[in-house]
Design a protein around this motif. Structure first.
Motif, PDB file in Angstrom:
ATOM      1  N   VAL A  21       0.846  -1.195   0.000  1.00 33.52           N
ATOM      2  CA  VAL A  21       0.000   0.000   0.000  1.00 33.52           C
ATOM      3  C   VAL A  21       0.883   1.248   0.000  1.00 33.52           C
ATOM      4  N   LEU A  22       1.866   1.235   0.911  1.00 31.71           N
ATOM      5  CA  LEU A  22       2.743   2.402   1.034  1.00 31.71           C
ATOM      6  C   LEU A  22       3.706   2.480  -0.152  1.00 31.71           C
ATOM      7  N   MET A  23       4.157   1.305  -0.623  1.00 34.26           N
ATOM      8  CA  MET A  23       5.091   1.269  -1.749  1.00 34.26           C
ATOM      9  C   MET A  23       4.459   1.909  -2.990  1.00 34.26           C
ATOM     10  N   ILE A  62       4.838   5.597  -2.974  1.00 31.11           N
ATOM     11  CA  ILE A  62       6.179   6.060  -3.341  1.00 31.11           C
ATOM     12  C   ILE A  62       6.337   5.993  -4.862  1.00 31.11           C
ATOM     13  N   HIS A  63       5.863   4.910  -5.454  1.00 26.59           N
ATOM     14  CA  HIS A  63       5.956   4.763  -6.910  1.00 26.59           C
ATOM     15  C   HIS A  63       5.170   5.855  -7.624  1.00 26.59           C
ATOM     16  N   MET A  64       4.014   6.195  -7.058  1.00 27.97           N
ATOM     17  CA  MET A  64       3.173   7.210  -7.693  1.00 27.97           C
ATOM     18  C   MET A  64       3.855   8.571  -7.676  1.00 27.97           C
ATOM     19  N   ARG A  65       4.674   8.826  -6.655  1.00 29.35           N
ATOM     20  CA  ARG A  65       5.403  10.095  -6.600  1.00 29.35           C
ATOM     21  C   ARG A  65       6.716   9.997  -7.375  1.00 29.35           C
ATOM     22  N   GLY A  81       9.059   7.536  -7.281  1.00 33.21           N
ATOM     23  CA  GLY A  81      10.205   6.982  -6.563  1.00 33.21           C
ATOM     24  C   GLY A  81      10.478   5.535  -6.926  1.00 33.21           C
ATOM     25  N   ARG A  82      10.044   5.133  -8.120  1.00 37.13           N
ATOM     26  CA  ARG A  82      10.130   3.720  -8.478  1.00 37.13           C
ATOM     27  C   ARG A  82      11.561   3.209  -8.492  1.00 37.13           C
ATOM     28  N   TRP A  83      12.511   4.039  -8.906  1.00 36.58           N
ATOM     29  CA  TRP A  83      13.881   3.550  -9.085  1.00 36.58           C
ATOM     30  C   TRP A  83      14.783   3.852  -7.891  1.00 36.58           C
ATOM     31  N   LEU A  84      14.201   4.274  -6.786  1.00 40.48           N
ATOM     32  CA  LEU A  84      15.012   4.513  -5.591  1.00 40.48           C
ATOM     33  C   LEU A  84      15.507   3.175  -5.035  1.00 40.48           C
ATOM     34  N   PRO A  85      16.671   3.175  -4.345  1.00 39.05           N
ATOM     35  CA  PRO A  85      17.110   1.921  -3.716  1.00 39.05           C
ATOM     36  C   PRO A  85      16.118   1.479  -2.640  1.00 39.05           C
ATOM     37  N   HIS A  86      16.050   0.172  -2.420  1.00 36.99           N
ATOM     38  CA  HIS A  86      15.049  -0.367  -1.501  1.00 36.99           C
ATOM     39  C   HIS A  86      15.189   0.208  -0.089  1.00 36.99           C
ATOM     40  N   ALA A  87      16.452   0.356   0.367  1.00 40.49           N
ATOM     41  CA  ALA A  87      16.671   0.872   1.722  1.00 40.49           C
ATOM     42  C   ALA A  87      16.048   2.252   1.886  1.00 40.49           C
ATOM     43  N   LYS A  88      16.154   3.057   0.847  1.00 39.93           N
ATOM     44  CA  LYS A  88      15.604   4.417   0.895  1.00 39.93           C
ATOM     45  C   LYS A  88      14.074   4.373   0.991  1.00 39.93           C
ATOM     46  N   LYS A  89      13.487   3.440   0.238  1.00 41.78           N
ATOM     47  CA  LYS A  89      12.024   3.306   0.258  1.00 41.78           C
ATOM     48  C   LYS A  89      11.561   2.911   1.657  1.00 41.78           C
ATOM     49  N   VAL A  90      12.265   1.946   2.269  1.00 40.47           N
ATOM     50  CA  VAL A  90      11.893   1.495   3.617  1.00 40.47           C
ATOM     51  C   VAL A  90      11.984   2.659   4.587  1.00 40.47           C
ATOM     52  N   MET A 118       8.991   4.857   4.155  1.00 37.85           N
ATOM     53  CA  MET A 118       7.777   4.252   4.723  1.00 37.85           C
ATOM     54  C   MET A 118       7.807   4.343   6.247  1.00 37.85           C
ATOM     55  N   ALA A 119       8.988   4.085   6.824  1.00 35.99           N
ATOM     56  CA  ALA A 119       9.115   4.140   8.279  1.00 35.99           C
ATOM     57  C   ALA A 119       8.840   5.556   8.775  1.00 35.99           C
ATOM     58  N   GLU A 120       9.326   6.546   8.017  1.00 40.22           N
ATOM     59  CA  GLU A 120       9.109   7.936   8.420  1.00 40.22           C
ATOM     60  C   GLU A 120       7.612   8.261   8.406  1.00 40.22           C
ATOM     61  N   ALA A 121       6.934   7.819   7.354  1.00 42.30           N
ATOM     62  CA  ALA A 121       5.498   8.078   7.244  1.00 42.30           C
ATOM     63  C   ALA A 121       4.752   7.428   8.406  1.00 42.30           C
TER      64      ALA A 121
END
Lengths: 270, 336
Positions: free
Chosen positions: A111-113, A116-119, A121-130, A133-136
């Motif tokens: 859901v959160l991923m 990120i993709h919609m904004r 952020g699809r090609w960001l590294p996975h660690a950055k995405k996590v 999500m944690a910040e949100a």
């Protein structure tokens, strides 16, 4: 105050008619409105007054029968799916029932991923995405470590509604439309949800549109209140003006229907 | 003091989960409802309000089980009676219950009148159908519902009307006590007012003798109830009159609940709503000391280890906190 701010979303003569002939129902009847940037607006009315239909029109889920909607001064154009998706980057919604707002087959991470993709952020590294999500999740006082790999049904209603707000935090839309966001959760979590919505408004400076039947809630949160009766705006103005000095009988009735604690609640008027 | 129609002493009930764990959702609850009075029960979701309501009827079905304590209804002890006996002699005729999703309680394939026939025939199989119709029509008229509702299917009724129909059906056998569990939470303010007006009218018209009203909406509870009981994690944390509970709460949890009241009155915008942080404890392993200690602003070291009993503060008032009345009031006024 409102005069200096830029108009974010406005409508001229917006109308929605369902059915025809004998079943013809005018759900929204030539309404005009101007929502400014960073403003908190409430649309208040009883069941069947057309609040939710108007919300769906604003979101672009249904088309108005008549009238125009202007988004940031431009005429809104959502004729193709691509344009619609572009529009939904700017306007997002939180619905009444958190239990049916989620896809039950997908995990919370996805859901959160998706947000990120919609904004982009699809090609960001996975660690950055996590981390994002944690910040949100931290923003709404949830722990991402506890949520990851869980399905929505494992959360309580209040948690789900908070996760919805975390979604909005990631998407950072210009407008957030909240359709009865607190009517299914108890009074105690309600204060928390409202607090987070207000913090979010301050953090990313969006316009917040509340759709509610609870005039007390509208009075507490909003700068401007629109009162809707049978598809029309019968009264609007600043919250203090409308709630404390109502001009229309309908507004007075709505106010008198809410139980109060400092004044006598008159039950004889129904 | 009026005559008690329902008296509950030290009632404890538990849920047994699939994994054979015990959850004590109602933990040593005592209460007393007098004739002509409305008792309000407040608390957030998951604190045991609805379980208490179910337990009060004395009719237990898995996963809910009876543990200890007694329920005295109309001077008759109903705990220890056989479930079938309770169902035949007490449910509907002495104690009635309006569930939370009352809108779904009607049978969608039956007309309202057929539904009422079923209800009455279950208690008195020999009743004539004509009499039932007359009784239903007369009750509906007193309660301000049109008789045409009787010939309609539930889908033809609006939400507020369905709710009022369910209430009318539940009191058709003239129960002594009515338990209303969040009867208006799914309705808009206008229908809510109609439902509340009807509930208040029940007592005046002699349909019921006493009512237990459960909700998390405090302004509503304040307007309906005479006395308020605040529940937290299966225990009663405060007992007081409606006025005291709203304007002078003693327990920190009640104080927190009162801080989340939203009413359209001029003072509202200047007050900041206070939310209670955190979530209720897991009742599989309840904390040894005060159950509210984790979320309490005024927590003391001994709160977490010693069991806190319900202190009697006189005049029917009671609260469950180790701090004294004076300390608590001062803390609320001047900060901690």
């Amino acid at each position: 105050m409102a005069g200096e701010k830029r108009v974010c979303l406005s409508g001229m003569g917006v109308t929605k008619i369902f059915g025809f002939g004998r079943t013809r129902t005018v759900a929204v009847d030539h309404v005009d409105f101007k929502f400014h940037e960073g403003e908190v607006v409430s649309i208040v009315g009883e069941s069947g007054s057309g609040k939710t239909t108007l919300a769906k029109i604003l979101l672009g889920l249904i088309n108005p029968t008549e009238g125009e909607i202007y988004f940031q001064g431009q005429k809104r154009d959502i004729r193709t799916h691509r344009k619609k998706q572009e529009y939904w980057k700017n306007i997002q919604a939180i619905f009444q029932d958190p239990f049916s707002s989620y896809n039950i087959f997908r995990k919370i991470d996805s859901v959160l991923m998706d947000c990120i993709h919609m904004r982009g952020g699809r090609w960001l590294p996975h660690a950055k995405k996590v981390e994002m999500m944690a910040e949100a999740c931290r923003f709404v006082n949830l722990k991402f470590e506890e949520l990851t790999n869980k399905y929505p049904f494992e959360l309580s209603g209040g948690q789900m509604q908070r996760l919805m707000i975390a979604r909005i935090f990631l998407l950072k839309p210009k407008i957030l439309l909240a359709d009865e966001p607190t009517s299914m959760i108890d009074a105690c979590s309600r204060a928390t949800i409202l607090d987070y919505l207000m913090d979010l408004r301050n953090a990313i400076g969006m316009t917040l549109i509340f759709i509610t039947h609870d005039i007390g809630l509208a009075y507490y949160v909003s700068d401007t209140v629109y009162i809707m009766e049978r598809g029309r705006f019968v009264e609007y103005g600043s919250a203090d003006e409308v709630i404390l000095r109502p001009k229309q009988a309908y507004t007075r009735r709505l106010i008198s229907d809410v139980p109060k604690i400092y004044e006598e609640w008159d039950l004889s008027t129904v | 003091m009026g005559q008690a129609v329902l008296e509950v002493n030290d009632l404890t009930t538990k849920y047994i989960t699939r994994f054979r764990e015990d959850i004590y959702a109602v933990d040593h609850v005592s209460l007393r409802v007098e004739e002509g009075k409305t008792l309000g029960i407040a608390g957030e979701s998951g604190c045991g309000k609805s379980t208490l309501a179910l337990s009060l009827m004395g009719y237990y079905f898995p996963p809910l089980h009876y543990v200890s304590g007694e329920i005295i209804l109309n001077g008759r002890k109903i705990t220890g009676m056989k479930p079938d006996e309770i169902r035949k002699t007490a449910l509907g005729t002495e104690i009635a219950y309006i569930p939370q999703a009352a809108m779904n309680a009607l049978n969608p394939t039956q007309k309202v009148i057929n539904f009422i026939e079923d209800v009455i025939l279950a208690h008195n199989p020999t009743q004539d159908k004509k009499d039932i119709y007359e009784l239903a029509r007369a009750s509906f008229e007193v309660l301000g519902l049109p008789a045409s509702v009787l010939h309609k299917y539930p889908v033809e009724l609006s939400g507020g009307m369905k709710q009022r129909t369910v209430i009318a059906v539940s009191v058709i056998l003239r129960p002594t006590v009515l338990i209303a569990d969040e009867p208006s939470s799914a309705l808009d303010v206008t229908s809510q007012k109609m439902v509340i007006k009807m509930l208040k009218g029940l007592m005046e018209n002699g349909f019921i003798k006493a009512m237990i009203f459960i909700t998390h909406e405090l302004p509503l509870l304040y307007n309906v109830a005479d006395d308020i009981m605040v529940m937290y994690a299966g225990q009663i944390v405060e007992k007081a009159t409606a006025k005291q509970a709203v304007f002078d709460p003693l327990h920190p949890y009640s104080k927190g609940l009162m801080g989340s009241i939203i009413v359209p009155e001029s003072g509202l915008r200047s007050v900041k709503l206070t939310a209670i942080p955190g979530a209720p404890p897991n009742l599989k392993k309840p904390p040894a000391g005060c159950r509210f200690a984790e979320r309490c602003k005024y927590v003391q070291p001994e709160c977490k280890v010693t069991y806190v009993p319900l202190y009697d503060a006189g005049n029917g008032r009671a609260y469950r906190c180790i701090l004294s009345e004076k300390t608590l009031r001062e803390a609320y006024q001047h900060g901690w």
